[in-house]
Design an enzyme around this catalytic site. Structure first.
Site, mmCIF file in Angstrom:
data_model
loop_
_atom_site.group_PDB
_atom_site.id
_atom_site.type_symbol
_atom_site.label_atom_id
_atom_site.label_comp_id
_atom_site.label_asym_id
_atom_site.label_seq_id
_atom_site.Cartn_x
_atom_site.Cartn_y
_atom_site.Cartn_z
ATOM 1 N N CYS A 117 0.829 -1.144 0.076
ATOM 2 C CA CYS A 117 0.061 -0.058 -0.098
ATOM 3 C C CYS A 117 0.898 1.151 0.073
ATOM 4 C CB CYS A 117 -1.041 0.087 1.323
ATOM 5 S SG CYS A 117 -2.356 -1.333 1.105
ATOM 6 N N HIS A 260 -3.092 6.988 3.388
ATOM 7 C CA HIS A 260 -3.666 5.883 2.624
ATOM 8 C C HIS A 260 -4.966 5.535 3.062
ATOM 9 C CE1 HIS A 260 -4.395 2.005 1.262
ATOM 10 N NE2 HIS A 260 -4.206 1.489 2.504
ATOM 11 N N ASN A 290 -10.634 1.330 -0.570
ATOM 12 C CA ASN A 290 -9.223 1.029 -0.338
ATOM 13 C C ASN A 290 -8.657 0.719 -1.867
ATOM 14 O OD1 ASN A 290 -6.545 0.114 0.289
ATOM 15 N ND2 ASN A 290 -6.937 -0.599 2.020
#
Length: 333
Positions: A117, A260, A290
């Protein structure tokens, strides 16, 4: 500080055409109406359809970033895919992005940087030094993710969080007198949390040859969201404090913090824990979900487009990733 005279010249974004609502996922997951929305707060996420490969999506985002920067592919001397998922194990996804952009014989170096990520943040950190050193002039960073391909629908909470999409950024040297620059970056990894988020199968330890329908779970995404949040929330305050001390900043000095986008709930708790004002915190979980490494550059692209940041504004990028890793960067946009 680790000052680099590097400027973000342009940004771009691509979302797949297919939209998946929370209500649709309630049906897929067999959960009561409203459960997915309560757990995720996403509303709508996008899933790649037929023909929407990672490289095709990355190419679309890259072309948009080049247009935004007023550049063409001929101005680019390095292409880096900064993604947590791969189109195929070999070669790198960047190779296929170059191909999808119609530049298969350009000779422009193309390779991947994968820190799950945090891939974009790490890629931006690494490649900014290459720009600062004069090794490359204009670098195209592309984060393109198809999370939906590897979700385990038995793991209801984590599978409901994710969406697909791509974002790209062009970086190059800042001109003399330009306010833009990268002030500081930090990455820390705590491998005691390595199993909190993983796809165990598909590599050399558990090769794809060993896959069977009865043994599919190790080849699907697994995440212990609660464990990640507990560990990250314990470590992040000191991590952020160290970055602020290194640059002589306070949280109030930042025009915007772009995290994030793990989950809507995590975003709310993170903002409160770190003492970030709501109007200085970008939360675009709704409408996206996400999107793994694409979430930070996608947030950056949207913040610029919405006028939430303008040239010279100081911003912070922060996030967590499988590993367990923490990452942060302070930028004068």
């Amino acid at each position: 500080m680790q000052l680099r005279h590097v400027k973000i010249k342009g940004t771009g974004k691509y979302l797949p055409e297919r939209e998946i609502s929370d209500a649709e996922l309630d049906v897929v997951l067999g959960t009561p109406p409203g459960w997915v929305n309560k757990i995720t707060g996403v509303g709508i996420r996008h899933y790649a359809g037929e023909g929407e490969t990672a490289s095709m999506m990355g190419a679309k985002a890259a072309e948009a970033a080049l247009a935004d920067a007023g550049l063409s592919f001929g101005d680019i001397d390095c292409l880096v895919c900064t993604s947590g998922t791969k189109e195929q194990p070999l070669p790198s996804t960047a190779v296929f992005i170059q191909q999808a952009m119609g530049q298969a014989d350009s000779g422009v170096p193309a390779f991947d940087i994968d820190a799950t990520c945090l891939s974009f943040l790490v890629g931006l950190d690494v490649m900014s030094y290459m720009v600062e050193a004069g090794r490359y002039k204009n670098v195209l960073l592309v984060a393109t993710e198809i999370a939906s391909a590897g979700l385990n629908w038995e793991d209801k909470e984590s599978s409901a969080l994710f969406g697909d999409g791509a974002a790209a950024v062009v970086i190059g040297p800042a001109e003399a007198g330009d306010a833009s620059g990268i002030l500081h970056a930090s990455l820390k990894t705590y491998s005691s949390g390595a199993r909190y988020s993983e796809i165990a199968g598909g590599g050399t330890r558990l090769h794809a040859q060993k896959f069977t329908a009865e043994n599919a779970v190790p080849y699907l995404f697994h995440m212990d969201g609660q464990a990640i949040f507990r560990k990250a929330s314990k470590l992040l305050p000191d991590f952020i404090s160290e970055m602020l001390t290194a640059t002589g900043n306070q949280m109030s000095d930042f025009r915007l913090v772009i995290p994030h986008q793990g989950s809507a709930m995590a975003m709310r708790l993170l903002r409160k824990k770190l003492g970030i004002a709501e109007d200085r915190f970008l939360d675009n979980t709704a409408g996206h979900g996400n999107t793994i490494a694409a979430s930070i550059p996608m947030g950056l692209h949207e913040a610029i487009g919405q006028g939430r940041i303008t040239r010279g504004d100081r911003i912070m990028l922060i996030g967590t990733a499988a590993g367990l890793s923490l990452g942060g960067m302070i930028i004068d946009y």
